[in-house]
Design a protein around this motif. Sequence first.
Motif, mmCIF file in Angstrom:
data_model
loop_
_atom_site.group_PDB
_atom_site.id
_atom_site.type_symbol
_atom_site.label_atom_id
_atom_site.label_comp_id
_atom_site.label_asym_id
_atom_site.label_seq_id
_atom_site.Cartn_x
_atom_site.Cartn_y
_atom_site.Cartn_z
ATOM 1 N N ILE A 181 0.610 -1.133 0.190
ATOM 2 C CA ILE A 181 -0.103 -0.011 -0.065
ATOM 3 C C ILE A 181 0.921 1.202 0.053
ATOM 4 O O ILE A 181 0.523 2.238 -0.733
ATOM 5 N N GLN A 182 1.885 1.183 0.760
ATOM 6 C CA GLN A 182 2.684 2.430 0.957
ATOM 7 C C GLN A 182 3.468 2.589 -0.445
ATOM 8 O O GLN A 182 3.833 3.717 -0.787
ATOM 9 N N ALA A 183 3.808 1.480 -0.984
ATOM 10 C CA ALA A 183 4.541 1.720 -2.389
ATOM 11 C C ALA A 183 3.677 2.204 -3.289
ATOM 12 O O ALA A 183 4.122 3.163 -4.100
ATOM 13 N N GLN A 184 2.475 1.931 -3.299
ATOM 14 C CA GLN A 184 1.410 2.359 -4.430
ATOM 15 C C GLN A 184 1.198 3.975 -4.114
ATOM 16 O O GLN A 184 1.049 4.729 -5.032
ATOM 17 N N LYS A 185 1.458 4.397 -2.627
ATOM 18 C CA LYS A 185 0.929 5.889 -2.519
ATOM 19 C C LYS A 185 2.080 6.841 -2.816
ATOM 20 O O LYS A 185 2.031 7.915 -3.009
ATOM 21 N N ALA A 186 3.208 5.997 -3.037
ATOM 22 C CA ALA A 186 4.555 6.738 -3.521
ATOM 23 C C ALA A 186 4.120 7.314 -5.054
ATOM 24 O O ALA A 186 4.716 8.376 -5.161
ATOM 25 N N ASN A 187 3.459 6.700 -5.684
ATOM 26 C CA ASN A 187 2.841 7.169 -7.090
ATOM 27 C C ASN A 187 4.238 7.355 -8.110
ATOM 28 O O ASN A 187 4.290 8.520 -8.484
ATOM 29 N N ILE A 188 5.071 6.412 -7.973
ATOM 30 C CA ILE A 188 6.291 6.446 -8.973
ATOM 31 C C ILE A 188 6.202 5.544 -10.062
ATOM 32 O O ILE A 188 7.156 5.378 -10.548
ATOM 33 N N ASP A 189 5.111 4.670 -9.932
ATOM 34 C CA ASP A 189 5.056 3.697 -11.201
ATOM 35 C C ASP A 189 4.767 4.407 -12.826
ATOM 36 O O ASP A 189 4.452 5.626 -12.586
ATOM 37 N N PHE A 190 5.415 3.594 -13.625
ATOM 38 C CA PHE A 190 5.480 4.271 -14.799
ATOM 39 C C PHE A 190 4.904 3.134 -15.857
ATOM 40 O O PHE A 190 5.353 2.117 -15.931
ATOM 41 N N TYR A 191 4.010 3.463 -16.567
ATOM 42 C CA TYR A 191 3.313 2.608 -17.727
ATOM 43 C C TYR A 191 3.506 3.191 -19.216
ATOM 44 O O TYR A 191 3.109 4.397 -19.175
#
Length: 241
Positions: free
Chosen positions: A231-241
């Motif tokens: 959850i905390q990783a998702q909250k970082a909002n640094i994914d790139f697609y």
Amino acid sequence: MYNCLMKWNPWHGCRKYSEGCLNCYVYRIDSRHGKDSSLILKNKDFDLPLKKSRSGNFKIPSGETVYTCFSSDFFLQEADQWRDEAWRMIKFRSDLHFFMTTKRILRLPDMFPPDWQDGYPNVTIACTVENQKRADERLPVYLELPIKNKILICEPLLTELDLAPYLTPQILEVVAGGESGSNARPARFEWFLKLSAQCKKAKVPFKFKQTGANFIKDGKLYKIPRNLQHIQAQKANIDFY
């Protein structure tokens, strides 16, 4: 893509291989049950892809992604005696997609079946790299291998990584995460930020999968419970697609 749903573990147990193996989750789980993870044994469900229910249908229905050998390593030397048979099942179940990860990239050139050619289209072989030393050792070999679907797994991430030389169009995705468990080595947020930026520049999808148990951000160490690490990783909002 990297959430374990349908699992197939043809054998169990492994030998620690490199720095990322220090706090191996398989060893950690086995120790709770008094099992020796260094014993490599063929599982009773070895032929799971071929098993059928009483109705005559395969127990693993067509179209599934099968997370393969996550309690061992598909390319483990001690499993050489079983791998050919496993490859035959993988080829026969061409209606399934088999996803496996390995640190043993240097063994792969001699591990493919005779009819592999440029790779089975229903197989993803992901290369795990935990630090720059292992990235520079494994990835030049990995990029030359005939594999249809290639993904980089930077987990547990132990150091800052420069993947820029290896982010070619062959790489379908980069997945990164920290280390779990009570003895987890800390992961720094800036490492994931830099990986995300490298992937964005190369136009390679990036997934920050989980923080790990000990996560450093802005110089502060956070102890993150297992159920909050994704959850905390998702909250970082640094994914790139």
